[in-house]
Design a protein around this motif. Sequence first.
Motif, PDB file in Angstrom:
ATOM      1  N   THR A 105      18.780  64.277 -66.080  1.00 38.85           N
ATOM      2  CA  THR A 105      19.615  65.474 -66.016  1.00 38.85           C
ATOM      3  C   THR A 105      18.838  66.765 -65.829  1.00 38.85           C
ATOM      4  N   GLY A 106      17.531  66.753 -66.145  1.00 40.25           N
ATOM      5  CA  GLY A 106      16.762  67.990 -66.136  1.00 40.25           C
ATOM      6  C   GLY A 106      17.038  68.859 -67.347  1.00 40.25           C
ATOM      7  N   ASN A 107      17.642  68.288 -68.400  1.00 39.65           N
ATOM      8  CA  ASN A 107      18.043  69.064 -69.573  1.00 39.65           C
ATOM      9  C   ASN A 107      17.207  68.722 -70.811  1.00 39.65           C
ATOM     10  N   LEU A 108      17.201  69.662 -71.764  1.00 47.33           N
ATOM     11  CA  LEU A 108      16.598  69.420 -73.070  1.00 47.33           C
ATOM     12  C   LEU A 108      17.316  68.284 -73.791  1.00 47.33           C
ATOM     13  N   THR A 109      16.575  67.597 -74.660  1.00 47.26           N
ATOM     14  CA  THR A 109      17.146  66.609 -75.562  1.00 47.26           C
ATOM     15  C   THR A 109      16.538  66.834 -76.942  1.00 47.26           C
ATOM     16  N   PRO A 110      17.144  66.284 -77.996  1.00 48.15           N
ATOM     17  CA  PRO A 110      16.517  66.402 -79.314  1.00 48.15           C
ATOM     18  C   PRO A 110      15.084  65.885 -79.334  1.00 48.15           C
ATOM     19  N   ALA A 111      14.812  64.823 -78.574  1.00 47.71           N
ATOM     20  CA  ALA A 111      13.453  64.259 -78.579  1.00 47.71           C
ATOM     21  C   ALA A 111      12.435  65.212 -77.969  1.00 47.71           C
ATOM     22  N   THR A 112      12.845  66.024 -76.998  1.00 44.11           N
ATOM     23  CA  THR A 112      11.896  66.970 -76.393  1.00 44.11           C
ATOM     24  C   THR A 112      11.786  68.263 -77.195  1.00 44.11           C
ATOM     25  N   VAL A 113      12.814  68.577 -77.969  1.00 41.48           N
ATOM     26  CA  VAL A 113      12.836  69.833 -78.721  1.00 41.48           C
ATOM     27  C   VAL A 113      12.187  69.702 -80.094  1.00 41.48           C
ATOM     28  N   GLU A 114      12.465  68.612 -80.795  1.00 46.41           N
ATOM     29  CA  GLU A 114      12.062  68.505 -82.204  1.00 46.41           C
ATOM     30  C   GLU A 114      10.576  68.754 -82.460  1.00 46.41           C
TER      31      GLU A 114
END
Length: 376
Positions: A105-114
Amino acid sequence: MSTIPVMIPWLGEEEAQAAAEAVRSGWVAQGPRVAEFERAFAEHLGVPHAVAVSSCTTALHLALLVAGVGPGDEVVVPSLSFIATANAVAYLGATPVFADVERATGNLTPATVEPLLTERTKAVLAVDQGGIPVDLDALRALAEPRGVRVVEDAACAAGARYRGRPAGASADLAAYSFHPRKLLTTGEGGMITCQDGELAARLRRLREHGMSVSAADRHAAGGGAAVVETYDEVGYNYRMTDIQAAIGLVQLGKLPAMVARRRELAERYRELLGPLAETLVTDPAHGQGNYQSCWLLLPEGAPERTEVLARLAEAGVSARRGIMAAHLEAPYKGTARVPLPVTELITGRSLILPLYHSLTEQQQDTVVAALRSVLG
């Protein structure tokens, strides 16, 4: 040979008439048509408040400001976004902290943010990249128990859907763009939506120099000395004009048809491209995109993207490089705290194909034939 552009706004006589009527009315600055556009946009999304501003960049600035972001704070943002996403954080003296995105999707996810959340993190700025809705609920479930606000950068997302609702409608604060590259355009312009009436009132003051009473309200009250405004905090000149709002009202009525046509054309690309369509952006499980940008990743072994773009142009097709990565640009170069491999993959190999309401099937066939020829 006439060139097939990457984007043409769907504007016509109805928008021209609406703009002309605004000019003839004598009220061309922020006034009754802006208020009407705000009401109509809020109703379309099913949210209580919408505040029109001069651009999505100013919308992001004000949304982050009322979310409490200030000097010394950190805001987690995707690098894979137009640079205005990061700039809006920097305007407030805060630090944009770049997170990677998921490939699909090209979007942030919890795994990339945490991994990037710290005691200084004030907010997460979640982008609906290319009109593909971010999984807002998942990010809020991660951030809010830690006291971190999630602001939705819905710049590209007008007409997209998230869990059965319009994208952005679930956010405490969301910012939209009406730039000509977006589906709904007013030339330039933006909108902030929010759930809280006090925040909406503050946003209205901030967009108009911090003025306690708007120019339109003073006019309605008779002007002169009848109403004397005060200025209780530093504000900005972020107003939308009534001419823009008049165009926006017409565009809002066209939005469902725009989305339906773009989704139809995107599906046709998928059918025509065959194996090349494996990396064409598609809907996530949690929603439906509006295909503001129809992008794919060039396959391994393909010519360099600059060569692909040049050869497509020779064939009369105007494509574009994919989504930029802010952490590779001069103002933010060297600031990434973690590797961003998916971001760098997408920004290096993605290609945006022509997609707009008036694109014909013959033109689409030309685009696909040219791409197949270039890629072999």
